[in-house]
Design an enzyme around this catalytic site. Structure first.
Site, PDB file in Angstrom:
ATOM      1  N   GLU A  84      40.253   8.361  43.094  1.00  0.00           N
ATOM      2  CA  GLU A  84      41.243   9.084  42.281  1.00  0.00           C
ATOM      3  C   GLU A  84      41.655  10.404  42.932  1.00  0.00           C
ATOM      4  O   GLU A  84      40.827  11.299  43.143  1.00  0.00           O
ATOM      5  CB  GLU A  84      40.661   9.352  40.882  1.00  0.00           C
ATOM      6  CG  GLU A  84      41.682   9.982  39.948  1.00  0.00           C
ATOM      7  CD  GLU A  84      41.184  10.108  38.506  1.00  0.00           C
ATOM      8  OE1 GLU A  84      40.261   9.366  38.116  1.00  0.00           O
ATOM      9  OE2 GLU A  84      41.724  10.959  37.780  1.00  0.00           O
ATOM     10  N   LYS A 268      35.206  11.372  30.271  1.00  0.00           N
ATOM     11  CA  LYS A 268      35.703  10.672  31.468  1.00  0.00           C
ATOM     12  C   LYS A 268      35.938  11.688  32.584  1.00  0.00           C
ATOM     13  O   LYS A 268      35.614  11.452  33.754  1.00  0.00           O
ATOM     14  CB  LYS A 268      36.983   9.901  31.128  1.00  0.00           C
ATOM     15  CG  LYS A 268      37.440   8.903  32.188  1.00  0.00           C
ATOM     16  CD  LYS A 268      38.254   9.516  33.309  1.00  0.00           C
ATOM     17  CE  LYS A 268      38.695   8.465  34.321  1.00  0.00           C
ATOM     18  NZ  LYS A 268      39.456   9.061  35.429  1.00  0.00           N
ATOM     19  N   ASP A 284      23.097   3.844  41.420  1.00  0.00           N
ATOM     20  CA  ASP A 284      23.608   2.914  40.410  1.00  0.00           C
ATOM     21  C   ASP A 284      24.427   3.702  39.379  1.00  0.00           C
ATOM     22  O   ASP A 284      23.882   4.259  38.429  1.00  0.00           O
ATOM     23  CB  ASP A 284      22.400   2.213  39.755  1.00  0.00           C
ATOM     24  CG  ASP A 284      22.805   1.179  38.727  1.00  0.00           C
ATOM     25  OD1 ASP A 284      23.981   1.176  38.304  1.00  0.00           O
ATOM     26  OD2 ASP A 284      21.931   0.378  38.344  1.00  0.00           O
ATOM     27  N   HIS A 382      48.003  18.486  38.244  1.00  0.00           N
ATOM     28  CA  HIS A 382      47.670  17.407  39.158  1.00  0.00           C
ATOM     29  C   HIS A 382      48.481  17.542  40.450  1.00  0.00           C
ATOM     30  O   HIS A 382      47.947  17.493  41.540  1.00  0.00           O
ATOM     31  CB  HIS A 382      48.000  16.093  38.442  1.00  0.00           C
ATOM     32  CG  HIS A 382      47.574  14.853  39.153  1.00  0.00           C
ATOM     33  ND1 HIS A 382      46.306  14.356  39.058  1.00  0.00           N
ATOM     34  CD2 HIS A 382      48.263  14.016  39.958  1.00  0.00           C
ATOM     35  CE1 HIS A 382      46.231  13.250  39.780  1.00  0.00           C
ATOM     36  NE2 HIS A 382      47.396  13.021  40.340  1.00  0.00           N
TER      37      HIS A 382
HETATM   38  C1  MEV Z   1      41.594  12.183  34.344  1.00  0.00           C
HETATM   39  O1  MEV Z   1      40.932  11.399  35.318  1.00  0.00           O
HETATM   40  C2  MEV Z   1      40.598  13.026  33.575  1.00  0.00           C
HETATM   41  C3  MEV Z   1      41.176  13.842  32.422  1.00  0.00           C
HETATM   42  O2  MEV Z   1      41.873  12.989  31.510  1.00  0.00           O
HETATM   43  C4  MEV Z   1      40.024  14.526  31.727  1.00  0.00           C
HETATM   44  C5  MEV Z   1      40.380  15.235  30.438  1.00  0.00           C
HETATM   45  O3  MEV Z   1      41.368  14.885  29.779  1.00  0.00           O
HETATM   46  O4  MEV Z   1      39.584  16.148  30.072  1.00  0.00           O
HETATM   47  C6  MEV Z   1      42.190  14.851  32.908  1.00  0.00           C
END
Ligand code: MEV
Length: 393
Positions: A84, A268, A284, A382
């Site tokens: 990513e 995430k 793992d 981003h």
């Molecule tokens: C994207 O890989 C991760 C985010 O969605 C985490 C978040 O929203 O805190 C940007």
């Protein structure tokens, strides 16, 4: 010893070869050796053929390094494997900000894993009494199944018993937890071997019948706590002042604390950093993921693994707590050349060191995401993180 800093301004602007030379210097290795490891895509197809089934070849992902980390006072380069874009840049950027407050402070509990032995018996109370009364011989038997672990200072440390009910049949059963200090291993093999060694003894002792015998990926005895304190002066970005950014991050944390839909995405973002380190070190990551999300759900509601608050001094305080079952010995860490290189780059001498690096990367990625989300939004951030030649990174 030469003083060194992981603060490497302009590291991303270097050519790949220059970055490689910098990292080789970091681990005091010849750059051609490092190039030899990473350029081959690391794992030989014939080796791979011995690792899993039906192998055709090997797959590869980008292997990268995030500079700027200070972890428990140690200048650290963080190895990351991810597909990513912007995850590595975000980690490096947040680590640079966190340096201003002294970096990441991480505590790791003893590396204790749990093996579960399910036991069916007529009289569960009696079975439980007998198991607890025989704790010492059972722990001795478990120790005998993997004496090498005890030689390294680890080994079985305790046995706990719980009753489980709620099956449709009404049948209850016992779950015996064998707790094992696995030292620098991830520990799955060790605890499964020990569990299987004592299951027949438990059957003989209680007259019961053993069911499943397997480690638990809810490794909640192996918790890692990672904290940062970030001065507001380090947080400003674009047209946003530091105090405004801090308050936005705290509000974003509250949102995740109140709403599992947001908590899943918040977590995430944490796992973007954690998994990248775990994967780089050949560990793992499914086990780490399973443990993280099970831990996030303890108490019956899915919650964020990291939260952010404004301290009484106005400083932004972040704390991440999660189980991190990772190892620096055994498995892929031994056979995969890039995994070995990653552990060297991270400076991880023990499994707890590696867990600390993964936790710091997780908290860094969370901070970067919340800072972007609570100001200019993720898409602009981003793209900004992507832009080569950006000042200050
Ligand atoms: C994207 O890989 C991760 C985010 O969605 C985490 C978040 O929203 O805190 C940007």
């Amino acid at each position: 010893m030469v003083e060194r800093s992981s603060r490497l301004p302009g590291f991303h602007r270097l050519s790949r070869g220059e970055r490689l030379a910098e990292v080789a210097r970091w681990i005091e290795e010849d750059p051609s050796v490092v190039e030899g490891v990473v350029a081959r895509g690391a794992l030989d197809a014939d080796w791979a053929d011995h690792l899993i089934e039906n192998v055709l070849g090997v797959d590869a992902l980008p292997f990268s390094v995030a500079p700027n980390f200070v972890i428990n006072g140690c200048e650290t380069l963080v190895p990351m494997v991810t597909e990513e874009a912007s995850v590595v840049a975000a980690a490096a950027n947040a680590a640079r900000i966190c340096r201003e407050g002294g970096g990441f402070r991480v505590r790791a509990a003893d590396p204790v894993m749990i093996c579960q032995i399910q036991l069916f018996a007529d009289d569960l109370e009696e079975a439980e009494r007998k198991i607890l009364a025989a704790k010492k011989p059972l722990l001795d038997a478990a120790r005998g199944a993997d004496p090498k672990l005890s030689d390294c200072g680890g080994g079985p440390v305790d046995i706990e018993v719980r009753q489980i009910e709620g099956q449709p049949s009404g049948q209850k059963f016992l779950v015996v937890h064998l707790l094992v200090d696995v030292r620098d291993a991830m520990g799955a093999n060790a605890v499964n071997t020990m569990g299987e060694a004592i299951a027949p003894r438990i059957e003989a002792l209680t007259g019961g019948g053993a069911g499943l015998c397997i480690l638990s990926n809810l490794a909640d005895r192996r918790l890692v706590t990672c904290e940062v304190a970030v001065p507001v002066s380090a947080l400003s970005m674009g047209g946003f002042g530091g105090g405004e950014v801090r308050d936005g991050i705290v509000a974003a944390s509250r949102f995740a604390e109140l709403d599992p839909y947001r908590a899943a995405t918040h977590n995430k973002g944490i796992m973007n950093g954690v998994d990248a380190v775990v994967l780089a070190a050949g560990n793992d990551w499914r086990a780490v993921e399973a443990g993280a999300h099970a831990y996030a759900s303890r108490g019956g509601r899915y919650r964020p693994l990291a939260i952010w608050r404004c301290g009484s001094d106005g400083v932004l305080q972040g704390v991440l707590e999660m189980p991190l079952a990772v190892g620096t010995v055994g498995g892929m860490t031994v056979v995969h050349p890039v995994a070995r290189l990653a552990v060297r780059i991270a400076g991880a001498k023990t499994s707890s060191d590696l867990a600390a690096v993964a936790a710091a990367a997780g908290l860094a990625n969370n901070l970067a995401a919340l800072r972007a989300l609570s100001t200019e939004g993720i898409q602009k951030g981003h793209m900004r993180l992507h832009r080569r030649g950006r000042e200050g990174f």
